[in-house]
Design an enzyme around this catalytic site. Sequence first.
Site, PDB file in Angstrom:
ATOM      1  N   LYS A  24       0.834  -1.206   0.000  1.00 48.18           N
ATOM      2  CA  LYS A  24       0.000   0.000   0.000  1.00 48.18           C
ATOM      3  C   LYS A  24       0.869   1.256   0.000  1.00 48.18           C
ATOM      4  CE  LYS A  24      -3.809  -0.381   2.216  1.00 48.18           C
ATOM      5  NZ  LYS A  24      -4.642  -0.659   3.391  1.00 48.18           N
ATOM      6  N   ARG A  94      -3.552   3.158   8.384  1.00 49.28           N
ATOM      7  CA  ARG A  94      -3.833   1.868   7.752  1.00 49.28           C
ATOM      8  C   ARG A  94      -2.600   0.978   7.745  1.00 49.28           C
ATOM      9  NH1 ARG A  94      -7.112   5.133   3.966  1.00 49.28           N
ATOM     10  NH2 ARG A  94      -9.150   4.144   3.710  1.00 49.28           N
ATOM     11  N   GLY A 103      -8.085  -7.063   4.125  1.00 50.49           N
ATOM     12  CA  GLY A 103      -9.018  -7.196   5.251  1.00 50.49           C
ATOM     13  C   GLY A 103      -8.464  -7.900   6.476  1.00 50.49           C
ATOM     14  N   MET A 105      -5.759  -7.032   8.397  1.00 49.15           N
ATOM     15  CA  MET A 105      -5.226  -6.184   9.471  1.00 49.15           C
ATOM     16  C   MET A 105      -6.106  -4.940   9.634  1.00 49.15           C
ATOM     17  SD  MET A 105      -1.161  -6.766   8.848  1.00 49.15           S
ATOM     18  CE  MET A 105      -1.256  -6.417   7.110  1.00 49.15           C
ATOM     19  N   ARG A 338      -3.587  -1.603  -6.143  1.00 46.88           N
ATOM     20  CA  ARG A 338      -2.783  -2.832  -6.021  1.00 46.88           C
ATOM     21  C   ARG A 338      -3.194  -3.772  -7.155  1.00 46.88           C
ATOM     22  NH1 ARG A 338      -5.711  -4.588  -0.383  1.00 46.88           N
ATOM     23  NH2 ARG A 338      -7.807  -4.824  -1.186  1.00 46.88           N
ATOM     24  N   HIS A 454      -3.906 -42.646  -1.384  1.00 43.34           N
ATOM     25  CA  HIS A 454      -4.358 -43.416  -2.544  1.00 43.34           C
ATOM     26  C   HIS A 454      -5.542 -42.736  -3.238  1.00 43.34           C
ATOM     27  CE1 HIS A 454      -6.965 -46.466  -4.472  1.00 43.34           C
ATOM     28  NE2 HIS A 454      -5.812 -46.904  -4.948  1.00 43.34           N
ATOM     29  N   GLU A 751      14.077 -44.753  -6.965  1.00 43.08           N
ATOM     30  CA  GLU A 751      13.191 -44.397  -5.847  1.00 43.08           C
ATOM     31  C   GLU A 751      13.762 -44.812  -4.497  1.00 43.08           C
ATOM     32  OE1 GLU A 751       9.434 -46.378  -6.685  1.00 43.08           O
ATOM     33  OE2 GLU A 751      10.509 -47.839  -7.911  1.00 43.08           O
ATOM     34  N   SER A 770      13.848 -42.830 -14.311  1.00 41.61           N
ATOM     35  CA  SER A 770      12.661 -42.046 -13.970  1.00 41.61           C
ATOM     36  C   SER A 770      12.576 -41.990 -12.451  1.00 41.61           C
ATOM     37  CB  SER A 770      11.412 -42.710 -14.552  1.00 41.61           C
ATOM     38  OG  SER A 770      10.269 -42.019 -14.120  1.00 41.61           O
ATOM     39  N   GLY A 772      10.980 -41.874  -9.068  1.00 36.93           N
ATOM     40  CA  GLY A 772       9.690 -42.091  -8.405  1.00 36.93           C
ATOM     41  C   GLY A 772       9.747 -41.362  -7.074  1.00 36.93           C
ATOM     42  N   ASN A 774       7.585 -40.156  -4.978  1.00 44.05           N
ATOM     43  CA  ASN A 774       6.732 -40.487  -3.826  1.00 44.05           C
ATOM     44  C   ASN A 774       7.485 -41.441  -2.889  1.00 44.05           C
ATOM     45  OD1 ASN A 774       4.778 -38.943  -5.055  1.00 44.05           O
ATOM     46  ND2 ASN A 774       3.584 -40.673  -5.799  1.00 44.05           N
ATOM     47  N   ASP A 775       8.018 -42.540  -3.473  1.00 41.13           N
ATOM     48  CA  ASP A 775       8.763 -43.506  -2.647  1.00 41.13           C
ATOM     49  C   ASP A 775      10.134 -42.973  -2.245  1.00 41.13           C
ATOM     50  OD1 ASP A 775       6.751 -45.288  -2.489  1.00 41.13           O
ATOM     51  OD2 ASP A 775       7.598 -46.803  -3.822  1.00 41.13           O
ATOM     52  N   CYS A 838       8.317 -39.038 -12.318  1.00 40.82           N
ATOM     53  CA  CYS A 838       6.918 -39.463 -12.522  1.00 40.82           C
ATOM     54  C   CYS A 838       6.127 -39.507 -11.230  1.00 40.82           C
ATOM     55  CB  CYS A 838       6.878 -40.830 -13.200  1.00 40.82           C
ATOM     56  SG  CYS A 838       7.541 -42.135 -12.168  1.00 40.82           S
ATOM     57  N   TYR A 858      12.143 -34.436 -18.756  1.00 41.95           N
ATOM     58  CA  TYR A 858      10.688 -34.359 -18.726  1.00 41.95           C
ATOM     59  C   TYR A 858      10.162 -34.520 -17.304  1.00 41.95           C
ATOM     60  CZ  TYR A 858      10.413 -39.476 -18.219  1.00 41.95           C
ATOM     61  OH  TYR A 858      10.527 -40.761 -17.741  1.00 41.95           O
TER      62      TYR A 858
END
Length: 881
Positions: A24, A94, A103, A105, A338, A454, A751, A770, A772, A774-775, A838, A858
């Site tokens: 501001k 302000r 909104g 503060m 803004r 899952h 992985e 590739s 993995g 997650n694992d 992946c 990729y």
Amino acid sequence: MSSNKYVYLFEEGRADMKQLLGGKGANLAEMTRIGLPVPPGFTITTEACNEYYRRGKSFPENMLEQSFQALSAVEEKTGKRFGDRDNPLLVSVRSGAAISMPGMMDTILNLGLNDITVEGLAALTGDRRFALDCYRRFIQMFANVVLEVEHHLFDDVMERYKKKMGLVFDYELPAEALASIIIEYKSIVLKETNREFPQEAREQLVMAIKAVFDSWNNQRAIVYRKLNKIPDELGTAVNVQVMAFGNMGADCGTGVAFTRNPSTGEKELYGEFLVNAQGEDVVAGIRTPTPISRLKEELPDVYEQFVRTCQTLENHYRDLQDIEFTVEKGTLYMLQTRSGKRTAAAAVKVAVDMVEEGLLTREEALLRVDPDQLNQLLHRQIDPGATLEVIARGLPASPGAASGKVVFDADEAEKLGSEGEKVILVRSETTPDDIHGIVKAQGVLTSRGGMTSHAAVVARGMGKPCVCGCEAIKIDYAAEQFTVDNLVVRKGEVISIDGATGNVMRGEVPMIDPVLSREFATLLSWADEIKKLGVRANADTPEDAAKAREFGAQGIGLCRTEHMFMAQERLPIVQEMILSDTEEARRAALAKLLPMQRDDFYGILKAMSGFPVTIRLLDPPLHEFLPGAEELLTQVLEMKHTGGAPEEIARIEFLLKKVHALHEFNPMLGHRGCRLGITYPEIYRMQARAIFEAVVRLKKEGVEVFPEVEIPLVMDVSELALLKREVLEVYEEVKQETGVEFEFSIGTMIELPRACMMADEIATEAEFFSFGTNDLTQTTLGFSRDDAEGKFIPVYVEKKILKDNPFAVLDRKGVGGLMKIAVEKGRSVKPNLLIGICGEHGGEPLSVEFCHQVGLQYVSCSPYRVPVARLAAAQAAVRNK
């Protein structure tokens, strides 16, 4: 950085000083600098706020002294005096952080009024009613924000007076009534705080500055920062500005406007205006404002000036602006500008239009759209104008919205869904066994599990809405109902879920369908020209593959063969294979699966013709394809109790014995992935044969395909070498049988931390890697994903041990560090080694940027995340030039 200059007059600042002056303050300074009509004022810096907190909520040295010097400069400009009886200067105070927190503060208007200056203001303006109205507003605001007196205590007084006098609006109250109200207001302050309302103007200002600093850590501001990932250490600035009065009569008013429509992006002034009002009247909804176009009729000259000012601001900032303004006696004053918050559709349209108007370059336009926002455009959404009865809230796990009848069983979801019924599958959590029910359901609601559970992963892959971890719902499977506090929702009742917000609603809610605009296609075509990373999709069916192509995927980065085993007609054959005691019996069962798998691969490869398709051989442990031990035990006991057929009891007992034999204490680290392929090579050989026979068939049809055979969970080169030999042997067999040669590649999923450390050795046998993730995240952090997300990751994020959930946003230091090692080691052996990712991270913008930085070729993500990944990849290329 602790300069001793804590206060800047508006003319001393610039737009690029946001970190110091807040958004501001920096924009007020910039508007002043470019000659727009801004009431004068000054800004106390965010540094002063941070120093205030460092000193245990005590002002930094010299800050107040500098503030009163700045106030003197403002007095000189205006010819008014702060606290003066005859010509009083009034100010607004302000907040304003570096990142907009609308909104969250506090604000105080009309500061400087007291029992004496209010008479000076009345004499000066010739309008006693106006002066008393300002004082009444100031007491209420100051008491609420600074002295923490409940707002409603004052509202009750106003309502009582209006009712007594038969009036509707605040501005209809006459001066005598306002004078009485002020007396009552001051007595409320005395009663609630044990002190008189402060009369000394300087004391009011000091108290107000302190209150604004304190509001940085009020509850709503803390929650907003957490939701929007805004750092706590930014601090807020304080803006002290000469009041412009919109409540002096019919030629005055106040408004809020956007330079373009923030919902659609259309190039039209959009906003609201209230005649004879102050700013809080618009924002608080005290009165119903009129559209900004009415200003044209009521104050045409002001409207023309306002339109020109809006154009100036938009051209200057080269972005859609959200503007607050006041008109005082026919003169326009700008109070704030803004970058305007906007919907995804508006963000895309504004970005593309501004390129076509010559305001932005294509690269700048790509950076203007938040990739995650694109999700809104790809799924059905709840109509923004709808009234909702929200009964619970969970995690927004997969975007989109859906309504349907509650069902608690995947088989029933499949049956009803196939008959054309719209259902929502409600489970405590889902397992791979539920996939057929998820396919036919409109959406999924679970009481447990996180954003990468899952249910979440599968739903995102299918583009279905999902709300996970909704702990407020208590499911009673026996009674076929769930409860939320005292509310009971039974099977067959209709609920709606919003996967973008996590809201669960009772009944059916109005929806709007996604329509992809010309601008959406244009923006993504620019992204494709600029990005370096390819974007593939995780897809397990020809339908998923076709959807991925539609969204611009350049291949499949992960095809999970286990999902194909879960189909209802195949599960008995898979179970027959698992329960076989001899290799011969296993091969007989696999022979039945072979034609099914061949058709699967034929369909997916054909749908992705011309692009590579990475097919991961069977990964999960075998027990996942069998019923649970508890379920079987219950069945046996029930059958024995009711005199069931002995041969059926014997069959279930045998199955139970096998389930116990296959049971693992930690299946995620157990007998799965390449370990299955090594102990049961016939499984991987069947899958390889199915792939190659599908390729031969497609080649004969003249369809160009590029299969990539992926061996999962490798920790050592010898595992890959052994299984690679098996796959190559099968290829030679198929080549001999068919006389057809074709290209394919064999690679592995990285992985495990050991695989990263041994990547140079593994690369000698692999044609691609590739990740993995997650694992790799589970094995690097030692977190069991489903447990961690539900139990302690939110606490770790709240306590700032972790910046983000590492299953949602890639952990750059730990997991990312291992990925860097793997990339460097792998390419030290094979400089052109194809490397991608992946995991779920492949569609998350910050993770995509990291993949760009470490040189992956990729990313692969669920089909509905493909546009998100395309835009994120382009932004990564622009930011990391």
